[in-house]
Write an enzyme that holds these catalytic residues in place. Structure first.
Site, PDB file in Angstrom:
ATOM      1  CB  ILE A 168       0.716  -6.892  14.673  1.00  0.00           C
ATOM      2  CG1 ILE A 168       1.215  -7.515  13.490  1.00  0.00           C
ATOM      3  CG2 ILE A 168       1.903  -6.782  15.671  1.00  0.00           C
ATOM      4  CD1 ILE A 168       2.170  -6.800  12.465  1.00  0.00           C
ATOM      5  CG  ASN A 189      -0.305  -0.266   2.488  1.00  0.00           C
ATOM      6  OD1 ASN A 189       0.516   0.834   2.859  1.00  0.00           O
ATOM      7  ND2 ASN A 189      -0.363  -1.122   3.271  1.00  0.00           N
ATOM      8  CG  PHE A 239      -2.208   5.432  13.652  1.00  0.00           C
ATOM      9  CD1 PHE A 239      -1.237   5.407  14.677  1.00  0.00           C
ATOM     10  CD2 PHE A 239      -2.488   6.787  12.785  1.00  0.00           C
ATOM     11  CE1 PHE A 239      -0.584   6.607  14.956  1.00  0.00           C
ATOM     12  CE2 PHE A 239      -1.449   7.635  13.401  1.00  0.00           C
ATOM     13  CZ  PHE A 239      -0.744   7.668  14.368  1.00  0.00           C
ATOM     14  CE  LYS A 267     -10.384  -0.001  11.206  1.00  0.00           C
ATOM     15  NZ  LYS A 267      -9.488   0.697  10.031  1.00  0.00           N
ATOM     16  CE  LYS A 304       9.642 -12.122 -13.497  1.00  0.00           C
ATOM     17  NZ  LYS A 304      10.312 -11.897 -14.621  1.00  0.00           N
TER      18      LYS A 304
HETATM   19  O1  PMT Z   1       3.054   5.898   6.344  1.00  0.00           O
HETATM   20  P1  PMT Z   1       2.607   7.377   5.990  1.00  0.00           P
HETATM   21  O2  PMT Z   1       2.487   7.600   4.696  1.00  0.00           O
HETATM   22  O3  PMT Z   1       3.117   8.423   7.094  1.00  0.00           O
HETATM   23  O4  PMT Z   1       0.969   7.322   6.591  1.00  0.00           O
HETATM   24  C1  PMT Z   1       0.573   7.097   7.878  1.00  0.00           C
HETATM   25  C2  PMT Z   1      -0.482   6.325   7.846  1.00  0.00           C
HETATM   26  C3  PMT Z   1      -1.926   6.962   7.322  1.00  0.00           C
HETATM   27  C4  PMT Z   1      -0.231   4.720   7.312  1.00  0.00           C
HETATM   28  C5  PMT Z   1      -0.931   6.139   9.326  1.00  0.00           C
HETATM   29  O5  PMT Z   1      -0.924   7.273  10.174  1.00  0.00           O
HETATM   30  C6  PMT Z   1      -2.280   5.230   9.695  1.00  0.00           C
HETATM   31  O6  PMT Z   1      -3.309   5.621   9.773  1.00  0.00           O
HETATM   32  N1  PMT Z   1      -1.988   3.874   9.761  1.00  0.00           N
HETATM   33  C7  PMT Z   1      -2.940   2.832  10.031  1.00  0.00           C
HETATM   34  C8  PMT Z   1      -3.142   2.335   8.701  1.00  0.00           C
HETATM   35  C9  PMT Z   1      -4.478   1.553   8.566  1.00  0.00           C
HETATM   36  O7  PMT Z   1      -5.205   1.276   7.581  1.00  0.00           O
HETATM   37  O8  PMT Z   1      -4.764   0.841   9.585  1.00  0.00           O
HETATM   38  P2  PMT Z   1      -6.134  -0.319   9.574  1.00  0.00           P
HETATM   39  O9  PMT Z   1      -7.217   0.420   9.820  1.00  0.00           O
HETATM   40  O10 PMT Z   1      -5.864  -1.196   8.839  1.00  0.00           O
HETATM   41  O11 PMT Z   1      -5.729  -0.831  11.132  1.00  0.00           O
HETATM   42  C10 PMT Z   1      -6.117  -0.533  12.200  1.00  0.00           C
HETATM   43  C11 PMT Z   1      -4.871  -0.990  13.302  1.00  0.00           C
HETATM   44  O12 PMT Z   1      -4.571  -1.990  13.198  1.00  0.00           O
HETATM   45  C12 PMT Z   1      -3.408  -0.011  12.784  1.00  0.00           C
HETATM   46  O13 PMT Z   1      -2.887   0.449  14.322  1.00  0.00           O
HETATM   47  C13 PMT Z   1      -2.673  -1.074  12.333  1.00  0.00           C
HETATM   48  O14 PMT Z   1      -1.265  -1.000  12.414  1.00  0.00           O
HETATM   49  C14 PMT Z   1      -3.114  -2.544  12.952  1.00  0.00           C
HETATM   50  N2  PMT Z   1      -3.082  -3.379  12.397  1.00  0.00           N
HETATM   51  C15 PMT Z   1      -3.832  -3.814  11.145  1.00  0.00           C
HETATM   52  C16 PMT Z   1      -3.581  -4.864  10.688  1.00  0.00           C
HETATM   53  C17 PMT Z   1      -2.801  -6.089  11.092  1.00  0.00           C
HETATM   54  N3  PMT Z   1      -2.833  -7.115  10.431  1.00  0.00           N
HETATM   55  N4  PMT Z   1      -2.073  -5.683  12.135  1.00  0.00           N
HETATM   56  C18 PMT Z   1      -2.174  -4.830  12.836  1.00  0.00           C
HETATM   57  O15 PMT Z   1      -1.332  -4.486  13.628  1.00  0.00           O
END
Ligand code: PMT
Length: 401
Positions: free
Chosen positions: A306, A211, A324, A338, A289
């Site tokens: 995670i 992404n 986040f 969330k 590949k």
């Molecule tokens: O990296 P930059 O370009 O500076 O941009 C920053 C950002 C927009 C990526 C960042 O600020 C942000 O918002 N990160 C969360 C991105 C996201 O889409 O999160 P999510 O809604 O998929 O997941 C929610 C939370 O679970 C997050 O804290 C994520 O790290 C965590 N997660 C999600 C999936 C997974 N398999 N494991 C996780 O730990």
């Protein structure tokens, strides 16, 4: 306890009548065991001499950006990296104006612009200059950039007028610095972990799903934590970013690697999950590949979450778990969901509906949502990611202390 002992302070003296007070600042800091290097601006030398400053500080005094001898011994970048804190006393209206536009035409302003440390400004000027709208606007900008302002005080001025603009007395400046290092030392006992950037999920040895995350927000968070004294580990997916050596950087590619590294670096006191982790991975990654002529059908399976894993395993759970949530619509509502689903203490609702903020931008707009309803949610309107990081870390410091 004396928290200033052995601390490295870079004192920048600007040209104002209160420059004489900076000699007393040096004396008091020395008494507390600080190591002080000093920069005198050109006009500061009209008020205090390099000889008096070096006699008191017992260190070399720097004064000219283009001095080959200085640059060979300690260049402007090393000088800012060397320090634990930068103090500008007195800070004149001219310096405030220069810093507010990021100007760097002499050693003092260049060191400040290049600095990765907290910077304290002790303004001193005539009351009318202090009250001027341009000074106020410049100062507001500096506050937003994270500069810490000490004073000025109200009183009789050297110019004969009365009002606000006197440089804060040296012993009060020392108290502020002492408090800063006291908090810094308190935070030193805390460990922090930050995840940042994207993850790669390989389809074959050379192709992957990922992404747009650049890692910028996570790296700024790690920097802000480290500046505040936290022992910081940054677990980063692939990015083009660099980070200073005082942060333990662990580079990973896949979600599985990010998960393993997270597990290996627990326990911590605070964990911030800013990474944009791939929710899915390829069920069976091809060993070779894939050829163009081959028919491919991507068979996906869910990745481990995670954040959810860490927040629901009591033996591992940090005191403070911060997630986040990057959202494009019903931002706070979806983020709050969330917050609950992932068992976080706080979630940073990240508005990514506008292309100029969020993913791969230097700017962001977020709301800190707290699980504890007694704490009011806090919106941080569009700001540089570094400023957002500083705000979030300030809240973390309040919470942990
Ligand atoms: O990296 P930059 O370009 O500076 O941009 C920053 C950002 C927009 C990526 C960042 O600020 C942000 O918002 N990160 C969360 C991105 C996201 O889409 O999160 P999510 O809604 O998929 O997941 C929610 C939370 O679970 C997050 O804290 C994520 O790290 C965590 N997660 C999600 C999936 C997974 N398999 N494991 C996780 O730990």
């Amino acid at each position: 306890m004396n928290n200033i002992n052995n601390k490295k302070i870079l004192l920048i003296i600007c040209g104002g009548i209160s420059a004489y007070k900076s000699l007393e600042v040096i004396r008091l800091l020395k008494k507390k065991g600080a190591i002080i290097k000093t920069i005198l601006t050109k006009s500061a030398k009209e008020f205090v001499t390099p000889l008096s400053v070096s006699s008191l500080s017992q260190e070399k005094v720097y004064d000219d950006l283009f001095n080959a001898e200085n640059e060979a011994e300690m260049d402007h970048i090393s000088l800012s990296r060397w320090s634990d804190l930068i103090l500008v006393a007195p800070t004149t209206a001219n310096t405030i104006s220069k810093l507010s536009v990021g100007s760097c035409d002499d050693l003092a302003s260049t060191v400040i612009l290049a600095s990765n440390k907290d910077i304290f400004l002790a303004p001193a000027m005539n009351v009318r200059m202090w009250e001027h709208t341009s000074t106020k606007e410049n100062l507001n900008k500096l506050k937003k950039y994270g500069y810490k302002i000490i004073g000025p005080d109200i009183g009789d001025m050297a110019c004969g007028e009365f009002g606000e603009g006197k440089m804060t007395e040296p012993n009060e400046i020392i108290k502020k610095i002492e408090t800063y290092f006291l908090n810094f030392n308190k935070n030193k006992k805390f460990k922090a972990l930050v995840t940042a950037g994207p993850t790669y999920e390989y389809i074959d040895p050379v192709r992957f799903i990922t992404n747009k995350s650049s890692g910028k927000q996570g790296y700024e968070l790690a920097k802000a934590l480290s500046i505040k004294g936290f022992e910081t580990t940054l677990i980063s997916g692939p990015t083009n970013l660099k980070i200073s050596n005082d942060i333990n950087l662990i580079q990973v590619e896949t979600t599985e690697e990010m998960f393993k590294s997270t597990q290996n670096n627990l326990p911590v006191d605070v964990a911030i999950f800013s990474a944009a982790v791939a929710d899915f991975k390829i069920k069976e990654k091809k060993k070779d590949k894939i050829k163009k002529k081959d028919f491919i059908n991507l068979n996906l399976e869910k990745n481990i979450d995670i954040l959810n894993y860490v927040s629901t395993h009591n033996s591992l759970r940090p005191k403070l778990v911060i997630g986040f949530a990057a959202e494009t619509n019903r931002i706070e509502e979806n983020s709050r969901k969330k917050l609950m689903e992932k068992n976080c203490d706080w979630i940073i609702a990240n508005d990514v509906s506008n292309k100029s903020i969020g993913f791969d931008s230097d700017f962001n707009e977020v709301t800190i949502l707290y699980k504890n309803k007694k704490i009011k949610d806090e919106k941080i309107y569009m700001k540089k990611k570094s400023e957002i990081a500083t705000k979030i870390v300030d809240r973390i410091v309040d919470q942990l202390n």
